[in-house]
Each structure stands twice: as C-alpha cells, then as structure tokens.
Write an enzyme that holds these catalytic residues in place. Structure first.
Site, PDB file in Angstrom:
ATOM      1  N   HIS A 108      -7.758   9.712  -1.560  1.00 36.87           N
ATOM      2  CA  HIS A 108      -7.083   9.672  -0.257  1.00 36.87           C
ATOM      3  C   HIS A 108      -7.868  10.377   0.851  1.00 36.87           C
ATOM      4  O   HIS A 108      -7.947   9.882   1.974  1.00 36.87           O
ATOM      5  CB  HIS A 108      -5.684  10.304  -0.395  1.00 36.87           C
TER       6      HIS A 108
ATOM      7  N   ASP B 136       0.834  -1.205   0.000  1.00 38.25           N
ATOM      8  CA  ASP B 136       0.000   0.000   0.000  1.00 38.25           C
ATOM      9  C   ASP B 136       0.871   1.260   0.000  1.00 38.25           C
ATOM     10  O   ASP B 136       1.667   1.469   0.911  1.00 38.25           O
ATOM     11  CB  ASP B 136      -0.887  -0.010   1.247  1.00 38.25           C
TER      12      ASP B 136
ATOM     13  N   TYR C  34       2.889   9.913  -0.053  1.00 43.45           N
ATOM     14  CA  TYR C  34       3.988   9.283   0.700  1.00 43.45           C
ATOM     15  C   TYR C  34       5.341   9.569   0.038  1.00 43.45           C
ATOM     16  O   TYR C  34       6.386   9.355   0.647  1.00 43.45           O
ATOM     17  CB  TYR C  34       3.809   7.761   0.808  1.00 43.45           C
TER      18      TYR C  34
ATOM     19  N   LYS D 282      -2.928   6.167  -4.170  1.00 43.19           N
ATOM     20  CA  LYS D 282      -4.034   7.074  -3.823  1.00 43.19           C
ATOM     21  C   LYS D 282      -3.896   8.437  -4.493  1.00 43.19           C
ATOM     22  O   LYS D 282      -2.774   8.924  -4.679  1.00 43.19           O
ATOM     23  CB  LYS D 282      -4.098   7.258  -2.292  1.00 43.19           C
TER      24      LYS D 282
END
Ligand code: A2P
Length: 315
Positions: A113, A52, A57, A82
């Site tokens: 998200h 994931d 990120y 996302k």
C-alpha cells in the site's frame, strides 16, 4: 456540438504477468463495511468486474461477503487488496489475514500500500494502523531497520495460488527506480496505484510506468470526498459541450490515457453511471491534461517519516 453516448466499460488492460485487469473498478476507500457490501453488490449487478479494497479500509469483510453473495462466478471478477504498513516484514501473513477477512481463496492483485514500513504494534488486541512514535506523538513509528526493497523481495515470491498478481502503490519515479535497480528485485510490479486526477495528472510517472510495463491505477480520480474535480470550471464546461456528466468526462479521461480508474461511490445511481465511459476527442484530452497547470493539487499529503512523494508535482 458533439454529443457522446457513454457505454459500460468492458475493456481490460494486460498486465506484465499476462493477467487482464478491467479498466473501471469500484473504489472502496472511506466506505463503511455495510456501505461497501451494498456498493459491491450494486456494482457487480451493474456490470463491474473489478473491486478495489485494502486492509486499512477496514471493509474487507463487507467486500468479501458481497463477492461471495453476488452470484457472479469468482473467476469472472478481479479483486484487489493491499498490505498495510505494519506488515512489511511478513507479507504472507498479511495476505493470509486479508483472505480470511475477505472469505476468499485468492485475490487477483495484492499491492504494497505504501513504501513505508511501520513497526508492528506491541499488542494487536485492538488493531492499530497508525502507531505513534514513543516520545513524539506527531510522528509515526517507522521501522527504519526495514525498507520497501526488502518487502518487495518477499512479495514477489508470494504464492500465485493466493495472489495472481503483485504490485505497489504510492510509488514515485524515484522510489520505483530504487526498487527496479535493486539486485533482489526479480519481478517488475504489475501495477502502481497512485493518486491521479486532472489536478495531479502525473504525466512523468505515467510515462515512466508505461515504459517499464507497470500498469498505473488512479485512486481518488474525482478528487476524493465531495468530488471537487466535478465542480472544476473547465471540467464542467467541457462536459456540457460533450453532453456528458463531469464524472463520465473525468473517468473517461483516465481510461483514454490507458489508466485503470477506481471511482469510489456508495450511491447506487452514481455507481451505475460511473461504469460508462466515452472515447474523448484529442483536443479535449489535451485540455484536461493541462488543467493542473493552474490548479496543481495533491489531496493526500502526510509526513510519512520517509520520502514518498519525492517527485515534484511535475510539469
Ligand atoms: P458517494 O460515495 O457519497 O456517492 P473519488 O472516487 O475521487 O474517491 O471520489 C469519491 C467521492 O465522489 C465520494 O464523495 C462520492 O460520493 C463522490 N462521487 C462518486 N461518483 C460520483 C458521481 N458520479 N457524481 C458525483 N459525485 C460522485
């Protein structure tokens, strides 16, 4: 004393579009691109099939490189990314950009998200994720002329050749009802990824999602940085009684509730052990599910400029 022996999780849940999602995933939030690369390689070698990540990120390159280099055929893996808040008006462009960074032809799951559209930054020379409002730097630059219902109208039409399943994240029951009741919604989200752990079990949200056929995924299952849940008195006591680690107990509790769980780690021994789970006795499940009564806690709290966590930490 019952001593349980953890076994690597191979079970999958069936999504409402027919796809299968492995219950235990490697979470990559807060992993640097290099750490994420190594963690994903370690995880896949240990038997993980589910990874994931997310645009925000900022490690999609490392994650994608590891997926391409790991030696396991792509179709045996389940990869999630996302859509970030600045891209609500153009999910296809966001998906294409994520695929480019990942170096992959498709993702298995593409999530919105946050139900929080932000204005697109004027310049994306230096990518900006959290643009501040002009005149009020304490607030985000929300795109108040757009909303998550409009975003979903576009997301549900994304080509399945590029994202096999689509879903949402950080959605409360209130916001999910708005989404599901909207005339433009033709597809029920396959998943809702939310903060979920024994301090925030979200019993009502889980029940609602299960009734609607939306698979719940738990992020920060150990309490995020520093894994505070693993030091909780009840968790420590129960794990001692069962002869398993606190992490195995908490991860198993999630899967025993039919929740997909995303423990994050960059430490090889932890990555390996986090995949192994046990079947917990009913009384242990019950005890863990009640811990929040004395320790209610949401870790990720922020003023998003629109209602996000508009359901109370519920009874
Ligand atoms: P690290 O990445 O340094 O191994 P969450 O999954 O709730 O986001 O929690 C992530 C945090 O928990 C990270 O600080 C991670 O540290 C730590 N962690 C992950 N797995 C374990 C484990 N099995 N035992 C102890 N800490 C863990």
């Amino acid at each position: 004393m019952t001593v349980l022996s953890p076994k690597p999780s191979t079970e999958t849940a069936k999504l409402n579009d027919g796809s299968e999602i492995p219950y235990v995933a490697l979470g990559c939030w807060k992993s640097s691109p290099e750490d994420a690369y190594n963690a994903v390689l370690t995880a896949i070698k240990a038997g993980y099939k589910h990874i994931d990540t997310a645009h925000i990120y900022q490690n999609e390159e490392g994650v994608g490189k590891a997926i391409r280099n790991c030696g396991v055929p792509r179709e045996e893996l389940f990869v999630t990314t996302k859509l970030w808040n600045t891209n609500h008006r153009d999910p296809l462009a966001a998906l294409n950009d994520s695929l480019k960074r990942l170096g992959l032809d498709y993702v298995d799951l593409f999530l919105v998200h946050w139900p929080v559209p932000f204005k697109k930054p004027a310049s994306d020379a230096e990518e900006q994720f959290f643009v501040k409002r002009k005149g009020d730097p304490t607030k985000f630059d929300n795109d108040y002329d757009w909303d998550f219902v409009k975003t979903w109208e576009l997301v549900q039409k994304l080509p399945t050749s590029k994202c096999k399943s689509v879903g949402v994240s950080n959605m409360s029951v209130t916001n999910l009802k708005t989404l599901l009741n909207a005339p433009s919604t033709t597809k029920v989200p396959a998943c809702n990824q939310v903060e979920m752990h024994p301090y925030l079990p979200q019993h009502a949200l889980l029940k609602f999602c299960q009734e609607k056929g939306i698979q719940v995924e738990a992020y920060s299952p150990l309490g995020s940085t520093g894994s505070p849940l693993l030091k909780d008195e009840t968790i420590v006591e129960l794990s001692k009684e069962l002869g398993i680690s606190p992490a195995t107990l908490v991860i198993s509790w999630a899967v025993n509730r039919k929740v997909v769980v995303l423990p994050k780690s960059v430490t090889p021994s932890r990555i390996e052990s986090n995949l192994s789970i046990v079947q917990l006795p009913d009384d242990v499940m019950e005890k863990i599910s009640l811990i929040y009564k004395t320790h209610p806690q949401r870790i990720l709290c922020r003023d998003w400029g629109v209602p996000v966590f508009n359901d109370e930490i519920e009874a």
